[in-house]
Design a protein around this motif. Structure first.
Motif, mmCIF file in Angstrom:
data_model
loop_
_atom_site.group_PDB
_atom_site.id
_atom_site.type_symbol
_atom_site.label_atom_id
_atom_site.label_comp_id
_atom_site.label_asym_id
_atom_site.label_seq_id
_atom_site.Cartn_x
_atom_site.Cartn_y
_atom_site.Cartn_z
ATOM 1 N N VAL A 108 -5.829 -6.963 -9.817
ATOM 2 C CA VAL A 108 -4.660 -7.844 -9.912
ATOM 3 C C VAL A 108 -3.407 -7.041 -9.609
ATOM 4 O O VAL A 108 -3.233 -5.932 -10.109
ATOM 5 C CB VAL A 108 -4.524 -8.454 -11.333
ATOM 6 C CG1 VAL A 108 -3.285 -9.332 -11.433
ATOM 7 C CG2 VAL A 108 -5.758 -9.241 -11.709
ATOM 8 N N ILE A 109 -2.543 -7.613 -8.791
ATOM 9 C CA ILE A 109 -1.207 -7.057 -8.566
ATOM 10 C C ILE A 109 -0.219 -8.152 -8.947
ATOM 11 O O ILE A 109 -0.269 -9.269 -8.410
ATOM 12 C CB ILE A 109 -0.994 -6.620 -7.101
ATOM 13 C CG1 ILE A 109 -1.972 -5.513 -6.730
ATOM 14 C CG2 ILE A 109 0.456 -6.168 -6.894
ATOM 15 C CD1 ILE A 109 -1.925 -5.097 -5.260
ATOM 16 N N ALA B 96 0.608 -5.103 2.905
ATOM 17 C CA ALA B 96 0.483 -3.912 2.059
ATOM 18 C C ALA B 96 -0.151 -4.275 0.716
ATOM 19 O O ALA B 96 -0.994 -3.536 0.207
ATOM 20 C CB ALA B 96 1.853 -3.270 1.844
ATOM 21 N N LEU B 97 0.236 -5.413 0.159
ATOM 22 C CA LEU B 97 -0.365 -5.856 -1.103
ATOM 23 C C LEU B 97 -1.866 -6.052 -0.939
ATOM 24 O O LEU B 97 -2.664 -5.568 -1.741
ATOM 25 C CB LEU B 97 0.290 -7.150 -1.588
ATOM 26 C CG LEU B 97 1.711 -7.026 -2.130
ATOM 27 C CD1 LEU B 97 2.348 -8.396 -2.276
ATOM 28 C CD2 LEU B 97 1.709 -6.269 -3.457
ATOM 29 N N LYS B 98 -2.251 -6.750 0.135
ATOM 30 C CA LYS B 98 -3.682 -7.021 0.340
ATOM 31 C C LYS B 98 -4.477 -5.735 0.565
ATOM 32 O O LYS B 98 -5.602 -5.597 0.080
ATOM 33 C CB LYS B 98 -3.895 -7.982 1.500
ATOM 34 C CG LYS B 98 -5.357 -8.392 1.622
ATOM 35 C CD LYS B 98 -5.586 -9.449 2.650
ATOM 36 C CE LYS B 98 -7.055 -9.850 2.656
ATOM 37 N NZ LYS B 98 -7.430 -10.536 3.871
ATOM 38 N N SER B 99 -3.882 -4.778 1.244
ATOM 39 C CA SER B 99 -4.607 -3.525 1.512
ATOM 40 C C SER B 99 -4.855 -2.722 0.231
ATOM 41 O O SER B 99 -5.707 -1.839 0.219
ATOM 42 C CB SER B 99 -3.845 -2.674 2.532
ATOM 43 O OG SER B 99 -2.682 -2.115 1.946
ATOM 44 N N VAL C 129 -6.532 -10.421 -6.675
ATOM 45 C CA VAL C 129 -5.532 -11.480 -6.574
ATOM 46 C C VAL C 129 -4.142 -10.881 -6.737
ATOM 47 O O VAL C 129 -3.925 -9.957 -7.514
ATOM 48 C CB VAL C 129 -5.765 -12.588 -7.635
ATOM 49 C CG1 VAL C 129 -5.664 -12.043 -9.052
ATOM 50 C CG2 VAL C 129 -4.795 -13.750 -7.458
ATOM 51 N N VAL C 130 -3.202 -11.403 -5.953
ATOM 52 C CA VAL C 130 -1.786 -11.096 -6.119
ATOM 53 C C VAL C 130 -1.157 -12.298 -6.798
ATOM 54 O O VAL C 130 -1.299 -13.437 -6.335
ATOM 55 C CB VAL C 130 -1.087 -10.840 -4.759
ATOM 56 C CG1 VAL C 130 0.428 -10.749 -4.934
ATOM 57 C CG2 VAL C 130 -1.625 -9.575 -4.111
#
Length: 149
Positions: free
Chosen positions: A7-8, A31-34, A41-42
């Motif tokens: 989780v981000i 960048a979040l997905k990487s 999940v973001v």
């Protein structure tokens, strides 16, 4: 997976008047997905309506995340029935294309998951935000014109 997150949480938008636009862009979403684990999940908390001029930030952010993530779900924190109300909206961008289970035996989480709302409505088409073009300040000015304090 080592070095990846399940989780981000993106809750950097502490004020409707000071959203760091560089956290809203396509490049930021990539960048979040990487940095996510395959089933990660973001979660992004933003202030916006879900339709009309006051919903343009929601529509743009939803469209931007949808370019990178196979699933983006929206949850109304306050007003489920009134899509024109400016409120906190949580976007959940999932790394996996597998259908999400949007239910929980935990009462508090179950209540939150029951607040799922549709993505942007037809009157608020989403503009994909990029490092070169992210009119976030303009979208937030529309919120101010809607009477947001």
């Amino acid at each position: 997976e080592k070095g990846r997150y399940d989780v981000i949480l993106c809750d950097a938008f502490s004020s409707v008047y000071s959203v760091p636009f560089h956290l809203t862009t396509l490049e930021a979403a990539q960048a979040l997905k990487s940095n996510l684990a395959p089933g990660g999940v973001v979660l992004m908390n933003l202030v916006s309506a879900r339709q009309g001029d006051a919903g343009r930030f929601f529509a743009a952010q939803h469209a931007t995340l949808s370019q990178v993530f196979p699933q983006v779900h929206a949850f109304a924190v306050d007003a489920l029935e009134d899509p024109s109300k400016v409120q906190n909206v949580i976007l959940a961008a999932l790394a996996s294309p597998e259908a999400a289970r949007l239910e929980s035996p935990d009462p508090e989480l179950g209540e939150f998951l029951s607040r799922r709302v549709p993505g942007p409505l037809a009157d608020a088409p989403g503009l994909v935000l990029t490092d070169e073009f992210a009119p976030v300040d303009y979208f937030l000015a529309l919120l101010e014109m809607e009477g947001m304090e």
